[in-house]
Design a protein around this motif. Structure first.
Motif, short mmCIF file in Angstrom:
data_model
loop_
_atom_site.label_atom_id
_atom_site.label_comp_id
_atom_site.label_asym_id
_atom_site.label_seq_id
_atom_site.Cartn_x
_atom_site.Cartn_y
_atom_site.Cartn_z
N ILE A 356 0.86 -1.18 0.00
CA ILE A 356 0.00 0.00 0.00
C ILE A 356 0.89 1.23 0.00
O ILE A 356 2.00 1.21 0.57
N GLU A 357 0.44 2.29 -0.68
CA GLU A 357 1.25 3.50 -0.79
C GLU A 357 1.60 4.04 0.60
O GLU A 357 0.72 4.25 1.43
N GLY A 358 2.89 4.22 0.84
CA GLY A 358 3.35 4.73 2.13
C GLY A 358 3.37 3.71 3.25
O GLY A 358 3.70 4.04 4.40
N GLY A 359 3.04 2.46 2.93
CA GLY A 359 2.89 1.45 3.96
C GLY A 359 4.15 1.11 4.72
O GLY A 359 4.09 0.76 5.91
N LYS A 360 5.30 1.22 4.09
CA LYS A 360 6.55 0.88 4.76
C LYS A 360 6.84 1.81 5.94
O LYS A 360 7.58 1.45 6.84
N GLU A 361 6.24 3.00 5.91
CA GLU A 361 6.45 3.95 7.00
C GLU A 361 5.31 3.94 8.02
O GLU A 361 5.37 4.66 9.02
N MET A 362 4.26 3.17 7.78
CA MET A 362 3.11 3.15 8.68
C MET A 362 3.31 2.18 9.84
O MET A 362 3.95 1.14 9.67
#
Length: 410
Positions: A356-362
């Motif tokens: 998911i977009e931006g998921g690695k930082e969530m």
């Protein structure tokens, strides 16, 4: 085709250079069976040749594992040693690469009380949650490959004389991972590009839902906004590429954990927790599993979906054409690493943050708010066949063919 020695050397090199893509000065963790010792030594040699700083080998032994399940005290299966997750987390902090070489007998824990298995899976899942999150968000490089064991080879090639079973399984593995071609590294680069072309097409479509139909299956899966289709190669937090599974024939993304409705039937046996689950059907409503039926291993399947709340939903949807090389081989491997690459599949449990977009930082809560399932387990099961059709449904309700008769329709 080369000799066994040439093929196994190419395979070890693939695991190191394409699988984890070891970087100079990087530590490597290997989890492997004692039956694979000779192959592990070869992988270790290749890793040091590629510049690895340390190679740590974590040995497992099927007979010792079986003895524990047979003889250890009941309450010991709810314990998990604290030093194991600490070791993994310290290695993550060192930017180590992680390689698991699977060899386990599909029937290793046949006849063992399913509650013992379930309690161990829960304890391990809780203890290793931080490590799992690092893996599922691609913070570090990781790969899963396989090497034969006698018991696994006997299961796959029961029709062959005993002395021919392990060589036959080696040969099947070499073919599946392209270690039998002249330049396996180049072959994998081309394969990676092909899978990414399919993923790019699906990413441009931004489908709202997928609709699966086949004998025993009528399932609708909603996809979260900003979902990303991925295929084959991944990139870790330091920007290095790696191949998480070898073999791999899939493109995959995340479902929305609350938007799964209908029913789906398995098309291949699932080897889970040292047992076989076969001929099973799972029913969903509003993203939750409401019913399971299985001709074999129903109690094991029930324990799996009771692992935690997230084990009652899905974390992955994966598309594999029925004509994939592993499917056309006609072999049933009784091992998810291979069988999932012969078939469309879904995964019970946790979702991959990188899908998911931006998921690695969530963090976990953010991922859940975006519709990604969270769980201490992740178990793939196979649902594809040459009779499966899959439609992608756009936001306006328009349906477009993705697969027809198990093959790509675009």
């Amino acid at each position: 085709m080369g000799t066994f020695e040439e093929s196994v050397s190419k395979y070890a090199e693939l695991a190191v250079k394409v699988g984890v893509n070891i970087q100079p000065g990087q530590p490597l963790y290997i989890g492997a069976s004692t039956e694979s010792a000779e192959f592990v030594r070869l992988v270790t040699k290749k890793a040091y040749e590629a510049g690895a700083r340390h190679v740590f080998v974590d040995w497992q032994d099927d007979e010792i594992s079986r003895l524990r399940y047979e003889m250890a005290p009941e309450d010991s299966f709810s314990d998990f040693p604290g030093w194991i997750p600490k070791m993994r987390e310290e290695l993550v902090g060192m930017n180590a690469a992680f390689m698991n070489i699977v060899s386990q007998s599909p029937d290793l824990l046949k006849g063992i009380d399913p509650m013992r298995i379930a309690n161990f899976q829960k304890a391990a899942g809780r203890a290793l949650e931080s490590y799992r999150q690092a893996i599922q968000s691609d913070k570090v490089s990781w790969t899963v490959i396989a090497a034969p064991s006698k018991a696994w080879a006997a299961k796959v090639f029961s029709d062959l004389p005993e002395e021919d079973q392990v060589p036959a399984l080696w040969d099947a593995i070499f073919k599946a991972v392209r270690a039998d071609v002249e330049d396996p590294v180049a072959a994998w680069k081309k394969h990676d590009e092909t899978l990414h072309e399919k993923a790019d097409h699906l990413n441009k479509k931004k489908y709202a839902k997928l609709h699966y139909t086949a004998p025993g299956t009528d399932l609708t899966i909603g996809l979260p906004a900003g979902h990303i289709w991925a295929g084959a190669g991944s990139v870790n937090a330091q920007g290095a590429t790696f191949m998480a599974n070898m073999p791999t024939e899939e493109v995959f993304t995340v479902p929305h954990k609350d938007r799964i409705d209908g029913y789906v039937s398995s098309t291949k046996p699932l080897s889970y927790g040292g047992n076989i689950i076969d001929h099973f059907k799972i029913t969903f409503k509003d993203g939750r599993i409401t019913e399971v039926e299985a001709e074999q291993g129903e109690d094991v399947l029930n324990h799996l979906i009771e692992t935690d709340e997230g084990a009652r939903s899905l974390g992955e949807v994966a598309l594999v054409p029925h004509s994939s090389p592993i499917s056309t081989s006609g072999l049933l491997f009784y091992n998810t690493l291979f069988d999932e690459n012969a078939s469309n599949h879904l995964a019970i449990g946790s979702a991959y943050a990188f899908c998911i977009e931006g998921g690695k930082e969530m963090d976990s809560e953010e991922l859940q708010r975006h519709g990604l399932n969270q769980s201490i387990t992740h178990v793939d099961f196979m649902i594809g066949s040459d009779k499966m059709d899959i439609d992608g449904i756009l936001e306006d309700g328009t349906a477009e063919p993705i697969l027809r008769g198990g093959e790509w329709a675009f």
